[in-house]
Design an enzyme around this catalytic site. Structure first.
Site: not given
Length: 279
Positions: A34, A37, A187
């Site tokens: 995402h 990163h 997550r």
């Protein structure tokens, strides 16, 4: 962007970077990338530096009842994202490459790994320290970049890098957040719409608590108020604590850098966050 899945090919590629006079920066990931990163890749991209990213869902850092089997895996989307971000080389090892038959070594870091997530997820940081040590030996980077969202992980890595004499600069990159303040996490996709709306209570409660602590208010009262807020928002709390920013010892003195850390579950999804206490 070149993609390698073989350790010898990885080492040949890195050797070519070195032969051309380039520094090497490593961004280790577990995929499901995402914008957080991408921020790590952007931070690593410097003149005269080649950026190597790794994607490996590390089984040894998951507990027996955790989400290894359902952890999001989307290799092609991750490859596109890294390519667009300007990554130079992607290391995609298999489990067999990382943990071949007969593998029997574990790296364990005492102290910083013992509390918080270390207590809640026994063995987690042993898995982290072991796999990151292997990645450092495989890639041989000059610098490695990690997000501050996983703050205890960052502290563990800094500790073993110092203790084991790795000649690697460890760079923490500020947590990337959605517009409403929720820390970006792979997550977060587990959250349904209602849970996602409620989850913003976590960064908001930490922000309120951090400002109160910085003003000198009673720490335990402030932490209790934060816990009450989170429970009211539907969270089941794992921990909300104030720690020394380097050692992660609790009850730090005000003259030391301090970090407010929290972990809590929204439904079945465990979220973590942290915020620095401004002096």
């Amino acid at each position: 962007m070149d993609i390698v899945r073989d350790l010898n090919a990885l080492r040949e590629s890195v050797a070519a970077f070195r032969a051309a006079g380039q520094r090497v920066a490593l961004v280790p990931t577990m995929g499901a990338l995402h914008a957080g990163h991408v921020a790590l890749i952007e931070a690593a991209k410097r003149p005269g530096t080649k950026v190597v990213a790794s994607i490996f869902v590390n089984p040894t850092q998951f507990g027996p009842n955790e989400d290894l089997s359902r952890y999001p895996r989307r290799e092609m989307a991750d490859i596109r994202m890294l390519n667009e971000a300007g990554c130079d080389l992607l290391w995609l090892p298999s489990v067999e490459t990382m943990y071949p038959g007969g593998f029997a070594t574990t790296v364990r870091v005492s102290g910083v790994s013992d509390g918080f997530d270390g207590a809640s997820r026994p063995g987690h940081f042993d898995g982290v320290a072991t796999v990151v040590s292997k990645l450092f030996n495989q890639v041989g980077p000059d610098a490695a970049y990690f997000g501050e969202k996983d703050y205890q992980q960052l502290a563990v890595i800094r500790r073993f890098v110092a203790d084991l004499d790795f000649a690697i600069d460890i760079v923490g990159v500020p947590t990337q957040r959605d517009d409403d303040g929720l820390a970006m996490s792979s997550r977060n996709i587990y959250l349904d719409d209602d849970q996602r709306r409620q989850a913003v209570a976590l960064p908001r409660a930490l922000g309120v608590a951090a400002r109160a602590i910085a003003k000198g208010e009673d720490v335990e009262s402030v932490l209790d108020d934060a816990r009450t807020t989170l429970v009211g928002a539907g969270f089941t709390i794992d921990y909300v604590a104030l720690a020394d920013a380097e050692t992660l010892a609790e009850n730090p003195t005000a003259d030391r850098p301090r970090r407010l850390l929290a972990a809590a579950r929204m439904g079945a999804t465990r979220l973590i966050d942290n915020i620095a206490i401004e002096s």
